[in-house]
Design an enzyme around this catalytic site. Structure first.
Site, PDB file in Angstrom:
ATOM      1  N   ARG A 149      17.978  66.786  51.523  1.00 38.17           N
ATOM      2  CA  ARG A 149      19.174  65.953  51.419  1.00 38.17           C
ATOM      3  C   ARG A 149      20.414  66.832  51.223  1.00 38.17           C
ATOM      4  NH1 ARG A 149      21.831  61.347  50.843  1.00 38.17           N
ATOM      5  NH2 ARG A 149      23.429  61.393  49.240  1.00 38.17           N
TER       6      ARG A 149
ATOM      7  N   HIS B   7      28.961  52.192  34.228  1.00 37.61           N
ATOM      8  CA  HIS B   7      27.530  52.345  34.501  1.00 37.61           C
ATOM      9  C   HIS B   7      27.184  53.830  34.499  1.00 37.61           C
ATOM     10  CE1 HIS B   7      23.661  52.298  36.471  1.00 37.61           C
ATOM     11  NE2 HIS B   7      24.156  53.045  37.447  1.00 37.61           N
TER      12      HIS B   7
ATOM     13  N   ARG C 285      22.867  72.699  59.957  1.00 36.58           N
ATOM     14  CA  ARG C 285      21.748  72.085  59.234  1.00 36.58           C
ATOM     15  C   ARG C 285      20.429  72.144  60.013  1.00 36.58           C
ATOM     16  NH1 ARG C 285      23.552  66.331  57.935  1.00 36.58           N
ATOM     17  NH2 ARG C 285      24.894  66.682  59.721  1.00 36.58           N
ATOM     18  N   GLU C 286      20.221  73.250  60.736  1.00 30.83           N
ATOM     19  CA  GLU C 286      18.992  73.387  61.511  1.00 30.83           C
ATOM     20  C   GLU C 286      17.766  73.284  60.605  1.00 30.83           C
ATOM     21  OE1 GLU C 286      21.484  75.508  61.464  1.00 30.83           O
ATOM     22  OE2 GLU C 286      22.233  75.817  63.494  1.00 30.83           O
TER      23      GLU C 286
ATOM     24  N   SER D  36      25.782  47.822  44.312  1.00 30.27           N
ATOM     25  CA  SER D  36      25.423  47.812  45.727  1.00 30.27           C
ATOM     26  C   SER D  36      24.219  46.916  45.971  1.00 30.27           C
ATOM     27  CB  SER D  36      25.122  49.235  46.193  1.00 30.27           C
ATOM     28  OG  SER D  36      24.112  49.801  45.415  1.00 30.27           O
TER      29      SER D  36
ATOM     30  N   HIS E  86      14.261  52.755  41.713  1.00 27.62           N
ATOM     31  CA  HIS E  86      13.872  53.821  42.640  1.00 27.62           C
ATOM     32  C   HIS E  86      12.507  53.593  43.264  1.00 27.62           C
ATOM     33  CE1 HIS E  86      16.927  55.708  40.037  1.00 27.62           C
ATOM     34  NE2 HIS E  86      17.368  56.081  41.222  1.00 27.62           N
TER      35      HIS E  86
ATOM     36  N   GLU F 223      26.257  64.731  33.344  1.00 30.08           N
ATOM     37  CA  GLU F 223      25.732  65.913  34.045  1.00 30.08           C
ATOM     38  C   GLU F 223      26.776  67.014  34.207  1.00 30.08           C
ATOM     39  OE1 GLU F 223      24.385  64.181  37.875  1.00 30.08           O
ATOM     40  OE2 GLU F 223      26.096  65.248  38.697  1.00 30.08           O
TER      41      GLU F 223
ATOM     42  N   GLU G 145      20.902  53.281  32.843  1.00 30.64           N
ATOM     43  CA  GLU G 145      19.528  53.505  33.305  1.00 30.64           C
ATOM     44  C   GLU G 145      18.651  53.903  32.124  1.00 30.64           C
ATOM     45  OE1 GLU G 145      19.068  56.663  36.187  1.00 30.64           O
ATOM     46  OE2 GLU G 145      16.971  56.860  35.650  1.00 30.64           O
TER      47      GLU G 145
HETATM   48  N1  GLN Z   1      28.063  50.902  41.892  1.00 26.48           N
HETATM   49  C1  GLN Z   1      27.212  51.888  42.433  1.00 26.48           C
HETATM   50  C2  GLN Z   1      26.042  51.229  43.155  1.00 26.48           C
HETATM   51  O1  GLN Z   1      25.594  50.225  42.752  1.00 26.48           O
HETATM   52  C3  GLN Z   1      26.674  52.815  41.378  1.00 26.48           C
HETATM   53  C4  GLN Z   1      25.893  53.950  41.981  1.00 26.48           C
HETATM   54  C5  GLN Z   1      25.327  54.901  40.964  1.00 26.48           C
HETATM   55  O2  GLN Z   1      25.189  54.601  39.834  1.00 26.48           O
HETATM   56  N2  GLN Z   1      24.963  56.071  41.364  1.00 26.48           N
HETATM   57  O3  GLN Z   1      25.523  51.733  44.125  1.00 26.48           O
HETATM   58 ZN    ZN Z   2      23.282  54.282  38.857  1.00 25.88          ZN
END
Ligand code: GLN
Ligand code: ZN
Length: 756
Positions: free
Chosen positions: A517, A643, A15-16, A435, A696, A607, A667
């Site tokens: 990333r 989710h 990963r240089e 999270s 975000h 996706e 979302e």
């Molecule tokens: N449960 C995960 C979190 O809250 C869901 C992450 C995600 O939707 N990408 O981080």
């Molecule tokens: Zn999410």
């Protein structure tokens, strides 16, 4: 017969590239050093191609951030919001578009076809296009200087670039197309003048379903752009079979690249039916650029023979099915996995060697070709016989599945009443996605533990304490359904992969996800099996600290599948079912431990949709089934949540509904209005929480703005179904931002209650 790759990984073996890039961003490198280091990396990669024996060396696969962004900036397609920047150097606007800058947001980023790479979406605002900073001409000259031979150059083709541009209004279309023709023409002429032997135009968009307007446009582009060029040109399609082969194959190019891995059946059928133009060269993509598995060379040889039988007159060159940027650089350092697996892996360098072996055998050259064929066969057979792939119990379980395993005991209407009585939730319950902030301390704790500097007990005690702190915070905020915060997880797939049987992890198997990333996807190589509870201890501990329900938190089977490298000896759907059965055990374990709400995240479900529409149904069916298999064994009173994020879901609501999850948090911050409109037309029947703020951004959303969003949602979602939550998990936010935002979210809900 020659060999080539469509592209070679630019991140470097260690990963240089990432390190140099990030050092420049942190201003630890001067511009001059940065450019020099990048040039060194480019040449090192070219040297690798040469050392591995490729006949054709390819440049243009390199980027400073993203290749779509390279094209956009080179065409001067810089959106006007970046005009205010004082340009310190060539990269000022470039990196602002990639990453945002003070007071200005980045360009949108989205998935590159059906891969896990994300590109920067070009934005057209009616700018005057002009060719500037032609980096490709520079790459060609560099290669000539360093190697004394002229390379082929690969760039994104005009049709794909056009199709992926956003913001092109109906009235601007013609003008944009005209301008693209001009800049592409100028670019190609300059590449010819720089001494490229061949120009490869990458056109993955040619594998999508094409309309007659698309077809006319491709023809227009190619006839206009290539007019007058004498350099060899190739149009290369990948990720699927070439659509409308009969027409497309006659584009005015000298060669055509076809993917005989992912589009094998259809491309072969097309060759058979329509033949291949006698005056063109076929670049046959025969080595899989998307997976990490060694090829069984005998089969690849048979494939080339089959292709040859339909293409008797044209030269055939061999290449990878797509760019090798989607696989890690080399298996050389991977000593940590079982030898049977190690020996069956092929990353970029090993794949190039496979191309060489196939060519050598076909041309009957002097060399260890026969040996290589036998070795590849042996490696694949040995892995097939490995005990991890012979778990009869797992296979039996999948084979014994009946309809019942995919269905909840009763329907949503009945369940929701029972759950309301049982869980005693208030109207408009509030919750979060799972999270909580992964603070510097949380990360430090993990890194100390990984280095062996603290004991497992110390590591776990720290996380338990963090959970306890956040339970208290959630009490104080007045949220209704709590989470434990996921402090023990870095990556939502890796965490489960490490605990389930059948997964392996490489030391250095990095691929770029976006920008700098990188991700190191797990390898699903064996039968997947649940061995012991993976999440029960943390969630139960959290539950013991509060009377409010704590949600169990799992990653869904489809997301685990889509974000891993998957074994190629089984149908993907079968692997998905194995994962689902393992998760089903975890769901039971949580339920048994008294956890009454369980969330199974599926952010990658949408996706993973295949490129072609005619394959969507099969994918959706097996994905929905996998989710249901994981979640439908529970009691009526146990509430299943899911989710989703990262995509637009406007055209996906019926699929989401068919998951039969009691509640989805989704979302919507980027497309809230749209989704509300859709829900007005086709009401959603189950529990749903439209994300009320974008996690975000570090910005704290106000009570007012969230109240407005909640108010809009209220018009289309019944009270009994209505949930309130942020857009996604909060791990990337600070504690302060998180608390302030959630406080406002709860206040917005209180306001709503007053109105009722
Ligand atoms: N449960 C995960 C979190 O809250 C869901 C992450 C995600 O939707 N990408 O981080
Ligand atoms: Zn999410």
């Amino acid at each position: 017969m020659k060999t080539a790759v469509i592209g070679y990984p630019y991140i470097g073996q260690n990963r240089e590239w990432k390190r140099v890039t990030e050092a420049f961003w942190k201003e630890q490198l001067t511009l001059q050093c940065y450019e020099q280091e990048m040039k060194n990396l480019r040449l090192a990669q070219l040297y690798q191609q040469k050392a591995l024996g490729l006949d054709i060396l390819t440049v243009g696969d390199f980027t400073y951030y993203d290749r779509m962004l390279d094209m956009a900036v080179m065409f001067n397609m810089v959106p006007s919001r970046y005009d205010y920047l004082s340009l310190q150097h060539n990269f000022t606007a470039y990196f602002a578009m990639a990453r945002g800058a003070e007071n200005v947001v980045a360009c949108e980023m989205t998935k590159w076809f059906n891969t896990n790479y994300h590109y920067i979406v070009p934005e057209y605002e009616g700018q005057q296009l002009a060719l500037q900073h032609n980096v490709y001409a520079q790459y060609i000259q560099e290669a000539i200087e360093a190697f004394g031979m002229s390379p082929r150059v690969t760039i994104i083709g005009p049709f794909t670039f056009y199709k992926l541009t956003k913001g092109v209004g109906q009235e601007q279309k013609q003008h944009y197309i005209q301008q693209l023709v001009i800049v592409y023409k100028e670019l190609l002429q300059s590449l010819e003048a720089s001494g490229a032997t061949t120009i490869q135009l990458e056109e993955p968009s040619l594998t999508k379903d094409l309309t007659s307007e698309d077809i006319a446009l491709v023809q227009h582009f190619y006839h206009q752009v290539l007019k007058g060029l004498t350099v060899e040109t190739i149009c290369t399609s990948y990720f699927e079979a070439l659509s409308d082969y009969e027409t497309m194959i006659n584009l005015p190019v000298d060669g055509f690249g076809l993917d005989f891995v992912h589009g094998k059946i259809e491309n072969i059928a097309s060759l058979k039916k329509f033949t291949f133009p006698k005056d063109k060269v076929l670049y046959a993509g025969i080595i899989n650029g998307r997976d990490i598995w060694r090829a069984e060379l005998q089969k690849q040889l048979a494939l080339v023979a089959e292709i040859r039988s339909y293409v008797p007159y044209s030269p055939i060159h061999l290449q990878t099915s797509c760019s090798l940027q989607h696989v890690p650089v080399t298996t050389a350092g991977e000593k940590g996995v079982v030898p049977e697996l190690q020996n069956a892996l092929a990353f970029a360098n090993e794949k190039i060697k496979e191309l060489q072996m196939i060519k050598g055998k076909i041309l009957q050259l002097e060399g260890p070709y026969q040996h290589a064929i036998l070795e590849s066969q042996k490696a694949i057979r040995t892995l097939a016989q490995h005990k991890s792939r012979r778990k009869q119990a797992v296979l039996d379980k999948v084979n014994a599945l009946t309809q019942e395993a995919f269905k909840r005991a009763d329907n949503y209407n009945k369940r929701s009443k029972l759950q309301r009585a049982f869980l005693q939730l208030p109207d408009y319950p509030t919750t979060t996605i799972g999270s909580f902030p992964q603070s510097a301390e949380v990360k430090k704790n993990r890194s100390l533990w990984r280095k062996g500097e603290i004991t497992t007990a110390e590591y776990e005690a720290f996380n338990a304490n963090e959970t306890a702190r956040w339970i208290a915070i959630q009490e104080q905020l007045g949220l209704d359904v709590f989470v434990h915060g996921e402090f023990e997880r870095t990556d939502m797939v890796e965490f489960f992969g490490e605990k389930l049987d059948g997964f392996a992890f490489t030391n250095n198997g990095w691929v770029v996800s976006y920008g700098s990333r990188c991700v190191k996807p797990p390898i699903i190589y064996g039968d997947v099996e649940w061995t012991e509870p993976m999440t029960v201890r943390e969630v139960s501990a959290a539950q013991s600290l509060t009377d409010k329900p704590v949600k169990g938190m799992l990653t869904g089977p489809v997301t685990i599948l889509n974000w891993s490298f998957v074994r190629n000896d089984l149908d993907r759907s079968e692997v998905a079912y194995q994962i689902a059965l393992a998760l089903r055990e975890e769901v039971y374990a949580l339920e048994k431990a008294g956890i009454n709400i369980i969330q199974v995240d599926e952010p990658a479900l949408k996706e993973g949709l295949p490129i072609r529409k005619n394959q969507h149904r099969a994918y959706i069916e097996s994905s929905v089934n996998a989710f249901k298999l994981a979640t439908s064994g529970v009691r009526n009173t146990t509430q299943i949540h899911t989710h989703m994020c990262y995509c637009e879901f406007n055209d996906f609501i019926d699929v989401i509904e068919s998951l039969d999850a009691d509640v989805i948090s989704i979302e919507t911050s980027r497309s809230h209005g749209e989704l509300v409109k859709i829900l007005k037309e086709t009401p959603y029947r189950l529990g749903i929480g439209l994300g009320v703020y974008d996690i975000h951004s570090p910005r704290i959303p106000t009570v007012e703005e969230m109240a407005v969003i909640i108010g809009e949602s209220k018009e289309v979602i019944e009270k009994e179904q209505f949930w309130i939550n942020p857009d996604c998990g909060l791990k990337t936010r600070t504690e302060q931002e998180t608390i302030a935002s959630l406080k406002n979210m709860v206040a917005a809900k209180e306001r709503l209650k007053l109105l009722n």
